[in-house]
Scaffold this motif. Structure first.
Motif, mmCIF file in Angstrom:
data_model
loop_
_atom_site.group_PDB
_atom_site.id
_atom_site.type_symbol
_atom_site.label_atom_id
_atom_site.label_comp_id
_atom_site.label_asym_id
_atom_site.label_seq_id
_atom_site.Cartn_x
_atom_site.Cartn_y
_atom_site.Cartn_z
ATOM 1 N N TRP A 41 0.529 -4.853 -7.590
ATOM 2 C CA TRP A 41 0.150 -6.250 -7.340
ATOM 3 C C TRP A 41 0.182 -7.008 -8.664
ATOM 4 O O TRP A 41 -0.795 -7.640 -9.065
ATOM 5 C CB TRP A 41 -1.236 -6.301 -6.710
ATOM 6 N N LYS A 42 1.320 -6.949 -9.355
ATOM 7 C CA LYS A 42 1.420 -7.456 -10.728
ATOM 8 C C LYS A 42 1.244 -8.972 -10.830
ATOM 9 O O LYS A 42 0.846 -9.474 -11.889
ATOM 10 C CB LYS A 42 2.756 -7.047 -11.350
ATOM 11 N N ASP A 43 1.533 -9.700 -9.759
ATOM 12 C CA ASP A 43 1.344 -11.155 -9.819
ATOM 13 C C ASP A 43 -0.121 -11.523 -9.992
ATOM 14 O O ASP A 43 -0.439 -12.586 -10.527
ATOM 15 C CB ASP A 43 1.891 -11.806 -8.542
ATOM 16 N N LEU A 88 0.822 -1.203 0.000
ATOM 17 C CA LEU A 88 0.000 0.000 0.000
ATOM 18 C C LEU A 88 0.862 1.261 0.000
ATOM 19 O O LEU A 88 0.603 2.208 -0.746
ATOM 20 C CB LEU A 88 -0.929 -0.002 1.214
ATOM 21 N N PHE A 89 1.913 1.265 0.824
ATOM 22 C CA PHE A 89 2.814 2.421 0.896
ATOM 23 C C PHE A 89 3.536 2.605 -0.436
ATOM 24 O O PHE A 89 3.688 3.726 -0.932
ATOM 25 C CB PHE A 89 3.807 2.220 2.039
ATOM 26 N N CYS A 90 3.964 1.489 -1.033
ATOM 27 C CA CYS A 90 4.628 1.545 -2.345
ATOM 28 C C CYS A 90 3.671 2.097 -3.400
ATOM 29 O O CYS A 90 4.064 2.917 -4.239
ATOM 30 C CB CYS A 90 5.106 0.152 -2.743
ATOM 31 N N CYS A 91 2.424 1.665 -3.333
ATOM 32 C CA CYS A 91 1.417 2.130 -4.282
ATOM 33 C C CYS A 91 1.254 3.646 -4.198
ATOM 34 O O CYS A 91 1.244 4.341 -5.220
ATOM 35 C CB CYS A 91 0.092 1.432 -3.992
ATOM 36 N N ILE A 92 1.158 4.154 -2.990
ATOM 37 C CA ILE A 92 0.988 5.595 -2.786
ATOM 38 C C ILE A 92 2.193 6.357 -3.325
ATOM 39 O O ILE A 92 2.056 7.354 -4.046
ATOM 40 C CB ILE A 92 0.763 5.908 -1.295
ATOM 41 N N ALA A 93 3.392 5.868 -2.965
ATOM 42 C CA ALA A 93 4.615 6.542 -3.419
ATOM 43 C C ALA A 93 4.746 6.499 -4.940
ATOM 44 O O ALA A 93 5.216 7.458 -5.563
ATOM 45 C CB ALA A 93 5.834 5.893 -2.770
ATOM 46 N N LYS A 94 4.298 5.408 -5.541
ATOM 47 C CA LYS A 94 4.447 5.232 -6.985
ATOM 48 C C LYS A 94 3.534 6.158 -7.779
ATOM 49 O O LYS A 94 3.921 6.669 -8.848
ATOM 50 C CB LYS A 94 4.163 3.776 -7.352
ATOM 51 N N ILE A 95 2.319 6.383 -7.282
ATOM 52 C CA ILE A 95 1.362 7.180 -8.053
ATOM 53 C C ILE A 95 1.438 8.670 -7.746
ATOM 54 O O ILE A 95 0.887 9.476 -8.504
ATOM 55 C CB ILE A 95 -0.087 6.690 -7.835
ATOM 56 N N LEU A 96 2.125 9.055 -6.664
ATOM 57 C CA LEU A 96 2.192 10.479 -6.331
ATOM 58 C C LEU A 96 2.774 11.341 -7.450
ATOM 59 O O LEU A 96 2.259 12.446 -7.717
ATOM 60 C CB LEU A 96 2.968 10.682 -5.030
ATOM 61 N N PRO A 97 3.841 10.909 -8.158
ATOM 62 C CA PRO A 97 4.332 11.733 -9.276
ATOM 63 C C PRO A 97 3.279 11.911 -10.378
ATOM 64 O O PRO A 97 3.176 13.003 -10.968
ATOM 65 C CB PRO A 97 5.543 10.942 -9.790
#
Length: 254
Positions: free
Chosen positions: A104-106, A54-63
Motif C-alpha cells: 500500500w505504498k501510496d 491482500l493476496f499480493c501482500c501474502i505472496a510477496k512476504i512468503l519468500p
C-alpha cells in the motif's frame, strides 16, 4: 598460532559450498518455490496493481517468511554464538513489515522506509564493525552521495530527510558487509561473500525503486527490483550458516 591449529581453522572455514548446500538445500526449497509463485502471480507491476492487495501482500512476504524459517531451522537460541543469527532474523522480520506496508505504498511509503531502515541497522550490527576498511567506506560514501544528489531535486518535505537517512543506513550496511570479507586472506568464506553480494544487490534494488519513483520510469523496474531484492535477502540469510564458527574464531582473527 601452531600450524596444525591454523590448518584446522582454515579447513573449517573453507568448507566447500557444495558440501554445505547438500545440508541446507532442502531448507531453501520453500524460498525458491514461493519466489516462483510470486513471479507467476505478480511478475509485472500491472498484475500487482490490478490484483487483490491482500493476496499480493501474502505472496510477496512468503519468500521472506521462508528465510525467517530457514534461520530458525539452522539454529537459534539466546547465547552469544547465535547473536549474528538473531540480528539477521530481526532484520528479516522488519523487512517483512516493510514489504507489507509497501504493498500500500501510496499511503504507507514513508512507514515502509522506516521498517527497512531498522532492517538495515540490524544487518549492519550483525556484520559488525571490524575490520574498519576505510577504502570500502570511501566507496560507499561516494555511492550514497551520488545517489542522493540524483534524487534530491525530486524530494521535498519529510521524504528528503527520510531518504537521506535511509541512504546513509543502507550504505553503512553495504560497507560493513564488504569490509568483513577479507578478500586477500586465506580465511575468506563463501558465506561472507554471500552476505557481501546480498548487500550490494539490496542497494541495487533500492536505488532502482528510488530512481523509478522519483526521477524517471525504468523499463522492467518491477522485475529488477524484486529479483535483486529476493536475491539480496537470500545472500544475507545464507551468511548465518557459519556465523557460530566466526564467534569461536574471532579472538584469533583480530
Amino acid at each position: 598460532m601452531p600450524d596444525t591449529e591454523k590448518r584446522t581453522r582454515q579447513d573449517i572455514r573453507m568448507t566447500k559450498p557444495l558440501t554445505v548446500l547438500k545440508s541446507i538445500g532442502p531448507k531453501l526449497v520453500p524460498f525458491f518455490k514461493t519466489v516462483a509463485i510470486f513471479f507467476v502471480l505478480f511478475g509485472t507491476e500491472e498484475k500487482e496493481s490490478s490484483g487483490s492487495k491482500l493476496f499480493c501482500c501474502i505472496a510477496k512476504i512468503l519468500p521472506i517468511i521462508s528465510l525467517i524459517l530457514f534461520v530458525f531451522l539452522h539454529g537459534m537460541n539466546l547465547t552469544e554464538y547465535y547473536r549474528y543469527s538473531r540480528r539477521i532474523l530481526i532484520g528479516l522480520i522488519f523487512s517483512c513489515f516493510g514489504d507489507i506496508l509497501l504493498v500500500w505504498k501510496d499511503t504507507y511509503f514513508e512507514a515502509g522506509i522506516l521498517m527497512f531502515a531498522v532492517a538495515q541497522i540490524c544487518y549492519a550490527r550483525a556484520f559488525g564493525w571490524k575490520p574498519f576498511n576505510p577504502y570500502a567506506l570511501a566507496v560507499f560514501v561516494a555511492i550514497g552521495a551520488a545517489t542522493y544528489s540524483i534524487l534530491s531535486s525530486s524530494l521535498d518535505g519529510i521524504l528528503s530527510y527520510l531518504v537521506a537517512i535511509y541512504i546513509t543506513l543502507i550504505c553503512v550496511m553495504g560497507w560493513r558487509a564488504v569490509a568483513r570479507v577479507r578478500f586477500f586472506d586465506d580465511l575468506v568464506t563463501w558465506t561472507k561473500l554471500c552476505g557481501c553480494a546480498g548487500s550490494i544487490l539490496f542497494i541495487i534494488s533500492d536505488v532502482t525503486i528510488a530512481v523509478n519513483k522519483f526521477v524517471m520510469p525504468l523499463p522492467f523496474h518491477h522485475q529488477i527490483i524484486m529479483l535483486t531484492y529476493y536475491a539480496a535477502q537470500l545472500g544475507i540469510t545464507l551468511s548465518v550458516v557459519d556465523s557460530q564458527v566466526d564467534v569461536i574464531l574471532q579472538p584469533h582473527l583480530e
